[in-house]
Design an enzyme around this catalytic site. Structure first.
Site, PDB file in Angstrom:
ATOM      1  CD  GLU A   1     187.668 117.852  75.744  1.00  0.00           C
ATOM      2  OE1 GLU A   1     188.329 117.375  77.139  1.00  0.00           O
ATOM      3  OE2 GLU A   1     187.477 116.417  75.220  1.00  0.00           O
TER       4      GLU A   1
ATOM      5  CE  LYS B   1     190.681 108.669  79.012  1.00  0.00           C
ATOM      6  NZ  LYS B   1     190.964 110.681  78.866  1.00  0.00           N
TER       7      LYS B   1
HETATM    8  C1  LIG Z   1     190.722 111.544  80.061  1.00  0.00           C
HETATM    9  C2  LIG Z   1     190.823 112.524  79.149  1.00  0.00           C
HETATM   10  C3  LIG Z   1     189.808 114.070  79.827  1.00  0.00           C
HETATM   11  C4  LIG Z   1     190.429 113.669  81.206  1.00  0.00           C
HETATM   12  O1  LIG Z   1     188.993 112.813  82.131  1.00  0.00           O
HETATM   13  P1  LIG Z   1     189.690 112.877  83.257  1.00  0.00           P
HETATM   14  O2  LIG Z   1     188.787 111.156  84.306  1.00  0.00           O
HETATM   15  O3  LIG Z   1     189.642 113.436  84.284  1.00  0.00           O
HETATM   16  O4  LIG Z   1     191.289 111.830  83.496  1.00  0.00           O
HETATM   17  C5  LIG Z   1     189.809 115.226  79.370  1.00  0.00           C
HETATM   18  N1  LIG Z   1     189.622 114.937  78.269  1.00  0.00           N
HETATM   19  C6  LIG Z   1     189.993 114.161  77.213  1.00  0.00           C
HETATM   20  C7  LIG Z   1     189.644 114.446  75.563  1.00  0.00           C
HETATM   21  C8  LIG Z   1     190.217 112.913  77.774  1.00  0.00           C
HETATM   22  O5  LIG Z   1     191.020 112.149  77.120  1.00  0.00           O
END
Ligand SMILES: *Cc1c(COP(=O)(O)O)cnc(C)c1O
Length: 341
Positions: free
Chosen positions: A220, A184
């Site tokens: 995703e 992240k």
């Molecule tokens: C934060 C994020 C998610 C979702 O993650 P959660 O932990 O469920 O909030 C999905 N994909 C990306 C690219 C993200 O940055």
């Protein structure tokens, strides 16, 4: 504690400053004790590592009020671990996981007046992050870092019910094999901005990214993982080393198996087979699950049988069970709910 006078139902997803935030600095190889501060501004050298080479990672989570009036946070230990993984990948020092969880509790407690009441549909969004703070001009990791966590109240994600969205298969890539798609980091978002602005201009709510190597497999969206439901009720989620491991998605798979008795499968999902699924949803902290009604692949429409009016039945059940666990109507698995106050 007196709640702030905020019209909880009318706020959106925007930054509303609150009173306190948590700060800790890393210098000479160690983190300081950290503290809460009222100062929302950061003064940095013009050459700070984060400004030159984007050395920064973050997390996103929520605090909310349960039916019995407690303020809780959902699985912060999972965010702590993912944050540590993100830091390691960008050659940043790890902010200790137990201190991460404690910092979150401190900042939520200090801003309890901003935690929306039960039933409002609103919640307190928590944004922990870390960045390289000392001057860096030759390309290398910074020596000094700052960890911060602030909170901001956010409104109900679905106003007037969860309407299925239409998304497009993107011509841009989000993440390379062996790159940084699984952590992240703000850098993954910087490169997705052009793609999302383009998708919005064309009338789509989100992008479906494919694997960059073969462009045949589902990855995703810019900020949420996919779940699909087969016609015989199995919950399927794409497996890839370049998607971000969503805590919501992992929790949904657990709920599907252990609460609803559904079969689950994490495997490669080909774009070609998406048309055969019965339901599709996007999972992330913000919405928990957003239903997808239609995916457009270069003019070819994939319309899910669940339609454009409401969530499909299985996704609805998953959504209701997980939000029920979060709100305290349904007993949570051990360790999922951290009570702050
Ligand atoms: C934060 C994020 C998610 C979702 O993650 P959660 O932990 O469920 O909030 C999905 N994909 C990306 C690219 C993200 O940055």
């Amino acid at each position: 504690m007196e709640k702030k006078q905020i019209d909880w139902s009318s706020i959106g997803f925007g930054y509303i400053p609150t009173e306190k935030r948590y700060v800790s600095n890393y210098k000479d190889g160690k983190w300081d004790d950290g503290c809460l501060t009222e100062d929302a501004n950061i003064v940095l050298n013009e050459c700070a590592g984060v400004l030159q080479y984007s050395q920064s990672v973050f997390e996103g989570m929520k605090a909310y009020t349960t039916e019995d009036g407690r303020i809780v946070v959902f699985r912060p230990d999972m965010n702590a671990k993912r944050f540590a993984d993100s830091a390691r990948r960008l050659e940043m020092p790890v902010f200790p996981e137990d201190r991460f969880v404690d910092a979150i509790a401190q900042v939520v407690k200090a801003n309890a007046a901003y935690v929306p009441p039960y039933g409002s549909g609103a919640s307190l969004y928590i944004r922990p992050y870390m960045f390289g703070s000392n001057p860096v001009i030759g390309v290398k990791p910074a020596d000094e870092y700052q960890f911060r966590a602030f909170v901001t109240p956010v409104g109900p994600y679905f106003k007037g019910g969860a309407k299925p969205i239409t998304i497009k298969v993107s011509d841009f890539d989000r993440a390379a094999p062996h790159g940084t798609g699984h952590i992240k980091a703000g850098l993954n978002y910087a490169m997705s901005l052009h793609a999302i602005v383009t998708a919005h201009e064309e009338g789509y709510a989100e992008n479906m990214y494919l694997d960059a190597a073969t462009r045949t497999k589902v990855e995703e969206t810019g900020g949420a993982n996919f779940i699909f439901v087969t016609k015989d009720g199995k919950v399927v989620t794409p497996k890839s080393n370049s998607i971000l491991p969503s805590i919501t998605r992992r929790s949904i798979l657990y709920v599907a198996e252990h609460y609803l008795g559904l079969e689950t499968e994490e495997r490669e999902v080909y774009l070609d087979e998406v048309k055969d699924f019965a339901e599709c949803g996007l999972c992330g902290t913000a919405a928990v699950i957003s239903p997808v009604g239609k995916i457009v692949d270069h003019g070819k429409e994939i319309c899910f049988p669940s339609g454009m009016d409401e969530m499909g039945p299985v996704i609805k059940k998953l959504y209701e069970t997980l939000t029920g666990i979060q709100m305290g109507h349904i007993e949570a698995p051990e360790g999922w709910i951290q009570v702050v106050e």
